[in-house]
Design a protein around this motif. Structure first.
Motif, PDB file in Angstrom:
ATOM      1  N   LEU A 117      -8.705   6.121 -16.972  1.00 54.76           N
ATOM      2  CA  LEU A 117      -7.548   6.432 -16.132  1.00 54.76           C
ATOM      3  C   LEU A 117      -7.996   6.844 -14.734  1.00 54.76           C
ATOM      4  CD1 LEU A 117      -4.569   7.343 -15.543  1.00 54.76           C
ATOM      5  CD2 LEU A 117      -5.221   9.547 -16.535  1.00 54.76           C
ATOM      6  N   ILE A 118      -8.987   7.722 -14.662  1.00 49.66           N
ATOM      7  CA  ILE A 118      -9.471   8.223 -13.383  1.00 49.66           C
ATOM      8  C   ILE A 118      -9.938   7.081 -12.484  1.00 49.66           C
ATOM      9  CG2 ILE A 118     -11.288   9.588 -12.276  1.00 49.66           C
ATOM     10  CD1 ILE A 118      -8.977  11.161 -13.638  1.00 49.66           C
ATOM     11  N   SER A 119     -10.580   6.090 -13.085  1.00 49.57           N
ATOM     12  CA  SER A 119     -11.146   4.988 -12.295  1.00 49.57           C
ATOM     13  C   SER A 119     -10.081   4.171 -11.573  1.00 49.57           C
ATOM     14  CB  SER A 119     -11.976   4.075 -13.204  1.00 49.57           C
ATOM     15  OG  SER A 119     -11.139   3.382 -14.124  1.00 49.57           O
ATOM     16  N   THR A 120      -8.831   4.248 -12.048  1.00 50.38           N
ATOM     17  CA  THR A 120      -7.769   3.438 -11.451  1.00 50.38           C
ATOM     18  C   THR A 120      -7.050   4.123 -10.295  1.00 50.38           C
ATOM     19  OG1 THR A 120      -6.014   4.244 -12.927  1.00 50.38           O
ATOM     20  CG2 THR A 120      -7.362   2.407 -13.719  1.00 50.38           C
ATOM     21  N   ILE A 121      -7.287   5.418 -10.090  1.00 52.84           N
ATOM     22  CA  ILE A 121      -6.479   6.124  -9.098  1.00 52.84           C
ATOM     23  C   ILE A 121      -7.270   7.064  -8.198  1.00 52.84           C
ATOM     24  CG2 ILE A 121      -5.895   8.002 -10.697  1.00 52.84           C
ATOM     25  CD1 ILE A 121      -3.115   8.096  -9.377  1.00 52.84           C
ATOM     26  N   ALA A 122      -8.387   7.608  -8.674  1.00 50.82           N
ATOM     27  CA  ALA A 122      -9.081   8.664  -7.925  1.00 50.82           C
ATOM     28  C   ALA A 122      -9.961   8.109  -6.808  1.00 50.82           C
ATOM     29  CB  ALA A 122      -9.927   9.511  -8.866  1.00 50.82           C
ATOM     30  N   ASP A 123      -9.964   8.826  -5.685  1.00 54.37           N
ATOM     31  CA  ASP A 123     -10.881   8.509  -4.588  1.00 54.37           C
ATOM     32  C   ASP A 123     -12.231   9.196  -4.806  1.00 54.37           C
ATOM     33  OD1 ASP A 123      -8.964   7.046  -2.890  1.00 54.37           O
ATOM     34  OD2 ASP A 123      -7.973   8.984  -2.730  1.00 54.37           O
ATOM     35  N   ARG A 124     -12.171  10.447  -5.268  1.00 52.93           N
ATOM     36  CA  ARG A 124     -13.380  11.214  -5.525  1.00 52.93           C
ATOM     37  C   ARG A 124     -13.259  11.916  -6.870  1.00 52.93           C
ATOM     38  NH1 ARG A 124     -13.768  15.324  -2.378  1.00 52.93           N
ATOM     39  NH2 ARG A 124     -11.812  15.097  -1.228  1.00 52.93           N
ATOM     40  N   VAL A 125     -14.406  12.247  -7.458  1.00 52.65           N
ATOM     41  CA  VAL A 125     -14.444  12.844  -8.793  1.00 52.65           C
ATOM     42  C   VAL A 125     -15.381  14.043  -8.800  1.00 52.65           C
ATOM     43  CG1 VAL A 125     -15.107  12.477 -11.201  1.00 52.65           C
ATOM     44  CG2 VAL A 125     -13.944  10.661  -9.952  1.00 52.65           C
ATOM     45  N   LEU A 126     -14.944  15.114  -9.476  1.00 49.16           N
ATOM     46  CA  LEU A 126     -15.806  16.252  -9.797  1.00 49.16           C
ATOM     47  C   LEU A 126     -15.984  16.265 -11.303  1.00 49.16           C
ATOM     48  CD1 LEU A 126     -14.559  17.201  -6.964  1.00 49.16           C
ATOM     49  CD2 LEU A 126     -14.992  19.524  -7.786  1.00 49.16           C
ATOM     50  N   VAL A 127     -17.208  16.386 -11.764  1.00 48.78           N
ATOM     51  CA  VAL A 127     -17.505  16.452 -13.192  1.00 48.78           C
ATOM     52  C   VAL A 127     -17.887  17.888 -13.525  1.00 48.78           C
ATOM     53  CG1 VAL A 127     -18.895  15.543 -15.092  1.00 48.78           C
ATOM     54  CG2 VAL A 127     -18.314  14.072 -13.140  1.00 48.78           C
ATOM     55  N   MET A 128     -17.184  18.497 -14.507  1.00 47.11           N
ATOM     56  CA  MET A 128     -17.447  19.878 -14.880  1.00 47.11           C
ATOM     57  C   MET A 128     -17.961  19.980 -16.313  1.00 47.11           C
ATOM     58  SD  MET A 128     -14.357  22.088 -13.104  1.00 47.11           S
ATOM     59  CE  MET A 128     -15.285  23.626 -13.326  1.00 47.11           C
ATOM     60  N   LYS A 129     -18.874  20.920 -16.507  1.00 46.54           N
ATOM     61  CA  LYS A 129     -19.412  21.206 -17.839  1.00 46.54           C
ATOM     62  C   LYS A 129     -19.713  22.701 -17.914  1.00 46.54           C
ATOM     63  CE  LYS A 129     -23.314  20.281 -20.946  1.00 46.54           C
ATOM     64  NZ  LYS A 129     -22.467  20.287 -22.162  1.00 46.54           N
ATOM     65  N   ASP A 130     -19.206  23.347 -18.948  1.00 45.41           N
ATOM     66  CA  ASP A 130     -19.435  24.785 -19.143  1.00 45.41           C
ATOM     67  C   ASP A 130     -19.081  25.594 -17.908  1.00 45.41           C
ATOM     68  OD1 ASP A 130     -20.377  24.225 -21.717  1.00 45.41           O
ATOM     69  OD2 ASP A 130     -22.441  23.989 -21.017  1.00 45.41           O
ATOM     70  N   GLY A 131     -17.990  25.202 -17.250  1.00 38.69           N
ATOM     71  CA  GLY A 131     -17.493  25.951 -16.113  1.00 38.69           C
ATOM     72  C   GLY A 131     -18.121  25.616 -14.780  1.00 38.69           C
ATOM     73  N   GLU A 132     -19.112  24.755 -14.762  1.00 39.34           N
ATOM     74  CA  GLU A 132     -19.803  24.438 -13.514  1.00 39.34           C
ATOM     75  C   GLU A 132     -19.620  22.970 -13.137  1.00 39.34           C
ATOM     76  OE1 GLU A 132     -23.880  25.510 -13.881  1.00 39.34           O
ATOM     77  OE2 GLU A 132     -23.485  27.655 -13.983  1.00 39.34           O
ATOM     78  N   VAL A 133     -19.622  22.710 -11.826  1.00 37.27           N
ATOM     79  CA  VAL A 133     -19.579  21.339 -11.322  1.00 37.27           C
ATOM     80  C   VAL A 133     -20.999  20.783 -11.375  1.00 37.27           C
ATOM     81  CG1 VAL A 133     -19.097  19.854  -9.348  1.00 37.27           C
ATOM     82  CG2 VAL A 133     -17.620  21.825  -9.819  1.00 37.27           C
ATOM     83  N   VAL A 134     -21.211  19.760 -12.200  1.00 33.82           N
ATOM     84  CA  VAL A 134     -22.549  19.193 -12.347  1.00 33.82           C
ATOM     85  C   VAL A 134     -22.746  17.940 -11.500  1.00 33.82           C
ATOM     86  CG1 VAL A 134     -22.857  20.158 -14.649  1.00 33.82           C
ATOM     87  CG2 VAL A 134     -21.875  17.869 -14.407  1.00 33.82           C
ATOM     88  N   GLU A 135     -21.634  17.345 -11.071  1.00 37.04           N
ATOM     89  CA  GLU A 135     -21.741  16.150 -10.222  1.00 37.04           C
ATOM     90  C   GLU A 135     -20.428  15.943  -9.492  1.00 37.04           C
ATOM     91  OE1 GLU A 135     -23.161  11.458 -10.407  1.00 37.04           O
ATOM     92  OE2 GLU A 135     -23.164  12.674 -12.227  1.00 37.04           O
ATOM     93  N   SER A 136     -20.513  15.435  -8.269  1.00 34.20           N
ATOM     94  CA  SER A 136     -19.313  15.102  -7.507  1.00 34.20           C
ATOM     95  C   SER A 136     -19.647  13.996  -6.515  1.00 34.20           C
ATOM     96  CB  SER A 136     -18.775  16.333  -6.756  1.00 34.20           C
ATOM     97  OG  SER A 136     -19.708  16.783  -5.787  1.00 34.20           O
TER      98      SER A 136
END
Length: 252
Positions: A210-229
């Motif tokens: 779903l995200i791939s069809t609409i988002a310009d940018r992405v933040l990936v979170m794991k255990d409360g932290e942003v691990v990639e953006s």
């Protein structure tokens, strides 16, 4: 429209969300993805000061308002009227004994819509235009919440945000309980609103397809932290973090 720096949310001393940087401009869609418990929804709720019993620090501005320093009255001026929250199950927030049109009219009056000269048309016209913008027939305003589907409830929640004049929509798993066809309808509505009205969208989801069809940018979170953006096209095709790769490999 949204500016976050060094946001940290703690419950009883335990870190629930740590977001160093998050910006969402007008007409832009940014998505936060990750597994359950990764801090996505906590981050979303903190942007409107809706985290209860939490210790929050950092810098958060939504529609120009310093959320962490704002008074209750100041927060009320942006909640709904300028920045609207669309939850995963909007039907649970709708009174089962009240028609949708009555609910919408009541919300508009509470936020002063129709009193000023900045919004043209009567309340009935504003309500009809808002439901039409999300591809719903105006007859839905005569129905009760139990008489509409999950997809219609999601679109009604978005229509309410439009009627209130919201510039920012914060959506928490807006399609998770819907079948694939209805998911596409809701995403199509959000995409059109972003393109035609310049709305800023912050979308929380675990659905990378779903995200791939609409988002310009992405933040990936794991255990409360942003691990990639980064840009969605890069993060979803050439992930740099092992956790992001694991999420992508988990897709059927």
């Amino acid at each position: 429209m949204i500016e976050v720096r060094d946001l940290r949310v703690r419950y009883a001393g335990r870190l629930a969300a740590d977001v160093p940087e998050l910006d969402v401009g007008a007409g832009e869609c940014v998505a936060i993805v990750g597994e359950s418990g990764s801090g996505k929804s906590t981050t979303l709720l903190s942007l409107l000061g809706l985290t209860q019993d939490a210790e929050i620090s950092g810098h958060v501005r939504v529609c120009g308002v310093d959320v962490l320093a704002a008074s209750p009255r100041g927060l009320r001026e942006i909640r709904g009227a300028r920045a609207a929250l669309v939850m995963q199950s909007p039907q649970s927030a709708l009174s089962p004994a009240t028609r949708l049109g009555v609910l919408m009219r009541r919300a508009l009056k509470l936020h002063g819509v129709g009193r000023g000269a900045d919004r043209g048309g009567s309340l009935d016209e504003i309500m009809a235009e808002s439901v039409a913008a999300v591809m719903l027939d105006r007859t839905i305003l005569r129905r009760y919440p139990h008489e509409i589907s999950g997809g219609q409830a999601q679109r009604f929640a978005i229509a309410l945000a439009i009627a209130l004049g919201a510039e920012v929509i914060l959506a928490d798993e807006p399609t998770s309980a819907l079948d694939v066809t209805v998911q596409a309808e809701v995403v199509g509505v959000l995409r059109r609103l972003r393109e035609q009205r310049g709305l800023a969208l912050l979308l929380v989801s675990h659905d990378l397809a779903l995200i791939s069809t609409i988002a310009d940018r992405v933040l990936v979170m794991k255990d409360g932290e942003v691990v990639e953006s980064g840009p969605a096209a890069r993060v979803l095709t050439e992930p740099a973090h092992p956790y992001t790769r694991e999420l992508l490999e988990a897709l059927p």
